[in-house]
Design an enzyme around this catalytic site. Structure first.
Site, PDB file in Angstrom:
ATOM      1  CG  ASP A 159     -51.558 -40.694 -22.849  1.00  0.00           C
ATOM      2  OD1 ASP A 159     -52.754 -40.977 -23.024  1.00  0.00           O
ATOM      3  OD2 ASP A 159     -50.966 -40.857 -21.760  1.00  0.00           O
ATOM      4  CE1 TYR A 203     -48.135 -47.840 -24.404  1.00  0.00           C
ATOM      5  CE2 TYR A 203     -49.190 -49.552 -23.103  1.00  0.00           C
ATOM      6  CZ  TYR A 203     -49.267 -48.468 -23.952  1.00  0.00           C
ATOM      7  OH  TYR A 203     -50.506 -48.017 -24.362  1.00  0.00           O
TER       8      TYR A 203
END
Length: 281
Positions: free
Chosen positions: A51, A127
């Site tokens: 994003d 992540y």
């Protein structure tokens, strides 16, 4: 022939990975730089789309070149095409990025193994998310990649809540679903730990992630860490199978795409075919 490119980037100045008309994106910068090299449009496939504002240390993409384009990278010099392309692509990226030179770095370029697909051959993605919970931990030099959280967080409570979400689950409550796409994912790691400097680092690993999934998981977990809700609330949210006012996204800037893993060479094609079949049903 298929080429693998390993990348890292500072996502702060970009409107995410994916191409968007009129916006600066990581994919857009990379493809513009590649076009400078081969004098034709190039489309890349990425392991994990990020994003706006999200960073990457271990991103992987693939692209396809003609044999002549690959071997022509050295421009007649006695250079390995991989070395030559790495050097030239770094230079082209600097031209494209201008005042953002250095925001996207090429870590390595290699001919891909047979059957390799940066997206569909992946076994898992990992992540990290960094949180400074309290003003005493707020370091101005690290503010660009750390969440400044005003109240203290209980790591034990965070891990109690997170552990209930592990396994193969429908993460609709924690995703922004895409039309026709499944929200079933295998969450392999979701854990929190204190770093040496006192900050909390979350690790989130899954076979793949839905849109906004990591930020939604972290955002919801913060309520648990504050003691505002019981650890079991995260699992209740999972079972609710809906997005509502309680679906909160954590800020993007502390999120880093750290690593993607692939199977052995003999299993790359089979893994890609299996993943495609799962995503299409």
């Amino acid at each position: 022939m298929r080429i693998r490119v390993d990348l890292s980037y500072d996502g702060g100045p970009f409107s995410g990975w994916a191409l968007q008309p009129g916006r600066r994106t990581v994919q857009g910068a990379l493809e513009e730089a590649l076009e400078l090299l081969v004098r034709r449009p190039i489309r890349v496939t990425v392991a994990g789309r990020t994003d706006a504002g999200v960073h990457a240390r271990g991103q992987v993409v693939h692209l396809d070149l003609a044999d002549s384009e690959w071997h022509g990278m050295a421009r007649g010099q006695e250079l390995d095409p991989a070395v030559a392309m790495t050097r030239r692509l770094r230079g082209a990226l600097n031209r494209v990025l201008g005042d953002l030179t250095g925001a996207v770095q090429v870590r390595g370029i290699t001919p891909a193994l047979p059957g390799f697909d940066a997206r569909f051959s992946a076994l898992w993605r990992r992540y990290s998310y960094r949180i400074a919970d309290g003003p005493a931990l707020w370091d101005p030099l690290e503010r660009a990649f750390t969440l400044w959280h005003k109240s203290p967080l209980d790591v034990e409570l965070l891990n109690q809540g997170a552990s209930r979400l592990l396994g193969l689950q429908n993460f609709l409550s924690f995703c922004k679903p895409r039309e026709g796409a499944t929200t079933i994912r295998e969450l392999q790691r979701f854990e929190f730990a204190r770093a040496e400097d006192g900050a909390i680092v979350a690790t989130v690993q899954a076979d793949a992630f839905c849109h906004n999934m990591v930020r939604a998981l972290i955002g919801s977990a913060l309520y648990v860490g504050e003691g505002a809700v019981e650890p079991g609330w995260l699992y209740e949210r999972l079972l609710a199978q809906k997005r509502d006012a309680k679906s909160v996204l954590a800020a993007p800037h502390p999120l880093v795409f750290e690593e993607v893993a692939y199977p052995s060479a003999s299993e790359l094609l089979a893994r890609a075919e299996l993943t495609r079949a799962r995503r299409e049903h």
